[in-house]
Design an enzyme around this catalytic site. Structure first.
Site, PDB file in Angstrom:
ATOM      1  N   SER A 183       0.798  -1.226   0.000  1.00  0.00           N
ATOM      2  CA  SER A 183       0.000   0.000   0.000  1.00  0.00           C
ATOM      3  C   SER A 183       0.826   1.269   0.000  1.00  0.00           C
ATOM      4  O   SER A 183       0.389   2.290  -0.518  1.00  0.00           O
ATOM      5  CB  SER A 183      -0.958  -0.003   1.195  1.00  0.00           C
ATOM      6  OG  SER A 183      -0.239  -0.148   2.411  1.00  0.00           O
ATOM      7  N   HIS A 211      -4.975  -3.117  -2.989  1.00  0.00           N
ATOM      8  CA  HIS A 211      -4.554  -2.190  -4.054  1.00  0.00           C
ATOM      9  C   HIS A 211      -4.348  -2.884  -5.393  1.00  0.00           C
ATOM     10  O   HIS A 211      -3.879  -2.275  -6.344  1.00  0.00           O
ATOM     11  CB  HIS A 211      -3.271  -1.458  -3.630  1.00  0.00           C
ATOM     12  CG  HIS A 211      -3.477  -0.630  -2.410  1.00  0.00           C
ATOM     13  ND1 HIS A 211      -3.969   0.652  -2.457  1.00  0.00           N
ATOM     14  CD2 HIS A 211      -3.320  -0.922  -1.101  1.00  0.00           C
ATOM     15  CE1 HIS A 211      -4.072   1.122  -1.226  1.00  0.00           C
ATOM     16  NE2 HIS A 211      -3.692   0.179  -0.377  1.00  0.00           N
ATOM     17  N   LYS A 240     -11.181   0.664  -2.341  1.00  0.00           N
ATOM     18  CA  LYS A 240     -10.200   1.328  -3.200  1.00  0.00           C
ATOM     19  C   LYS A 240     -10.764   1.418  -4.616  1.00  0.00           C
ATOM     20  O   LYS A 240     -11.643   2.213  -4.850  1.00  0.00           O
ATOM     21  CB  LYS A 240      -8.857   0.602  -3.104  1.00  0.00           C
ATOM     22  CG  LYS A 240      -8.025   1.125  -1.938  1.00  0.00           C
ATOM     23  CD  LYS A 240      -8.066   0.327  -0.693  1.00  0.00           C
ATOM     24  CE  LYS A 240      -7.413   1.060   0.457  1.00  0.00           C
ATOM     25  NZ  LYS A 240      -7.046   0.186   1.560  1.00  0.00           N
TER      26      LYS A 240
HETATM   27  C1  LIG Z   1      -6.862   0.079   2.958  1.00  0.00           C
HETATM   28  C2  LIG Z   1      -6.264  -1.223   3.282  1.00  0.00           C
HETATM   29  C3  LIG Z   1      -6.855  -2.070   4.214  1.00  0.00           C
HETATM   30  C4  LIG Z   1      -8.006  -1.646   5.060  1.00  0.00           C
HETATM   31  O1  LIG Z   1      -9.182  -1.642   4.326  1.00  0.00           O
HETATM   32  P1  LIG Z   1     -10.398  -0.740   4.831  1.00  0.00           P
HETATM   33  O2  LIG Z   1     -11.537  -1.242   4.056  1.00  0.00           O
HETATM   34  O3  LIG Z   1     -10.012   0.664   4.517  1.00  0.00           O
HETATM   35  O4  LIG Z   1     -10.530  -0.982   6.300  1.00  0.00           O
HETATM   36  C5  LIG Z   1      -6.331  -3.326   4.375  1.00  0.00           C
HETATM   37  N1  LIG Z   1      -5.235  -3.711   3.709  1.00  0.00           N
HETATM   38  C6  LIG Z   1      -4.604  -2.906   2.836  1.00  0.00           C
HETATM   39  C7  LIG Z   1      -3.385  -3.392   2.125  1.00  0.00           C
HETATM   40  C8  LIG Z   1      -5.088  -1.620   2.618  1.00  0.00           C
HETATM   41  O5  LIG Z   1      -4.464  -0.801   1.794  1.00  0.00           O
END
Ligand SMILES: *Cc1c(COP(=O)(O)O)cnc(C)c1O
Length: 383
Positions: A183, A211, A240
């Site tokens: 991320s 991602h 995302k």
């Molecule tokens: C954003 C993210 C999460 C958390 O997801 P949310 O739905 O925002 O709680 C988990 N793992 C990764 C790699 C992320 O980038």
């Protein structure tokens, strides 16, 4: 006289501010596309994970609004209590098909998914190996599981193999957990080799592809980029590229059935608002219809990495590592004066000494906006 709780919090805040590590949430209005309003100005955002612009897509919004009209705003209770919503099973079937698995389970968020899934499968006496740069919620899940947590060097398969060989004996079960696309770094885990090492030691593999979905490979995420990889637990989020909120894990039917009966963040947490499921289904429809949209974020990211002579972007995320937190803050402030919103990422989100600008690219960015970013970032590049 202040109470001790308030005094404690104030003391911590003062310490963080002195070290340039205090974070504050800035009032910001996200508009359609990549524009935001902050402090009375309109900025072009390179800090958003809405990689395909789907959070404002007319079809996605219409699906969410129609679901609110029909089903209301909330799920009412845990899915085990209120029963399964047809939109939930439809979304799960769509995700399982996309990922090539038998079944899927959706969650309230990515954080809830990893903190719930990991303790469902490993516990005291077991072993969990985590890439040092894996997302915070994987670490939380690992800690909650009470399994022995071993860190392996980032994307270092030899280190993983050595640590797995050493720790596996005596541990009844072993789980390896990594991000698919990292991320804060935007690079991709070598899932073919990681999966081979896991198979050699009968360790299960959890990949967090928050991602990857909608961005890498054919858009289905990281796993399919490695045809020989076996990923036992394919986790990802709807927050995302899907443009909404929620998360999922795809796996075999028994694994999913077990999660639905045992995972605490499913059993004891309210189901996703039905409109979120409707929006995610509509977003998957748009993705399936528009492969050119899926190709766009990486193409935009590569326009920047090429212009700045950086290694070619592997995903929609490009880090510009600046080192000290103050430098990252100063760079972000400078970019903001030029109309660009790029949030500085500082420890503990990233390791000490690697504070950075994290650039996130969207299908909605124009070439002109990227060229503007290139020129604004150039003077900050470490020599
Ligand atoms: C954003 C993210 C999460 C958390 O997801 P949310 O739905 O925002 O709680 C988990 N793992 C990764 C790699 C992320 O980038």
């Amino acid at each position: 006289m202040t109470d001790t709780l308030t005094a404690f919090a104030q003391g911590k805040i003062d310490q963080l501010a002195a070290a340039s590590l205090l974070r504050t949430i800035q009032p910001t209005r996200r508009m359609a596309g990549v524009l935001v309003e902050r402090g009375g100005r309109t900025l072009v955002s390179f800090s958003c994970n809405d990689y395909l612009g789907l959070s404002h897509h007319p079809e996605v919004k219409a699906a969410a609004m129609a679901a609110v009209e029909t089903y209301g705003t909330g799920a009412g209770a845990s899915r085990l209590v209120t029963g399964d919503h047809p939109l939930f099973s439809e979304l799960e079937a769509r995700l399982a098909t996309l990922k090539g698995t038998e079944a899927a389970c959706i969650f309230g968020s990515g954080y809830l998914a990893n903190t719930g899934i990991i303790p469902t499968f490993v516990g005291p006496g077991d072993l969990i190996l985590v890439d040092e740069l894996a997302h915070a919620c994987i670490w939380t899940g690992a800690k909650l599981s009470q399994a022995e947590v071993v860190v392996f060097r980032h994307n270092d398969v030899a280190d993983l193999a050595a640590k797995l060989a050493e720790g596996r004996t005596g541990a009844p079960k072993a789980l390896v957990a990594t991000d698919g696309v990292f991320s804060m770094d935007g690079d991709i885990a070598p899932l073919d080799e990681i999966s081979r090492v896991c198979r050699d030691h009968d360790a299960w593999l959890l990949v967090d592809d928050a991602h990857g979905l909608g961005v890498v490979g054919d858009g289905s995420g990281t796993a399919r980029m490695f045809p020989d990889a076996r990923v036992d637990l394919q986790m990802g989020t709807l927050s995302k590229a899907i443009g909404g909120y929620g998360a999922y894990v795809c796996a075999t039917q028994p694994v999913i059935d077990f999660i639905k009966t045992r995972t605490r963040t499913v059993v004891y947490s309210t189901g996703l608002p039905p409109a979120n499921a409707a929006a995610a289904i509509a977003a998957l429809d748009v993705m399936a219809r528009e492969p050119e949209r899926i190709a766009a974020p990486i193409a935009r990211a590569r326009r920047l990495t090429t212009a700045l002579n950086l290694p070619p972007a592997e995903s929609a995320v490009v880090p510009i590592i600046l080192g000290e937190a103050e430098t990252a803050l100063a760079a972000a402030r400078d970019l903001e004066t030029k109309g660009l919103l790029v949030v500085p990422i500082r420890p503990p989100t990233v390791p000490a000494g690697t504070a950075r600008l994290r650039l996130a690219f969207s299908s909605e960015h124009t070439d002109e906006q990227i060229d503007q970013l290139v020129e604004a970032v150039r003077p900050w590049l470490p020599r």
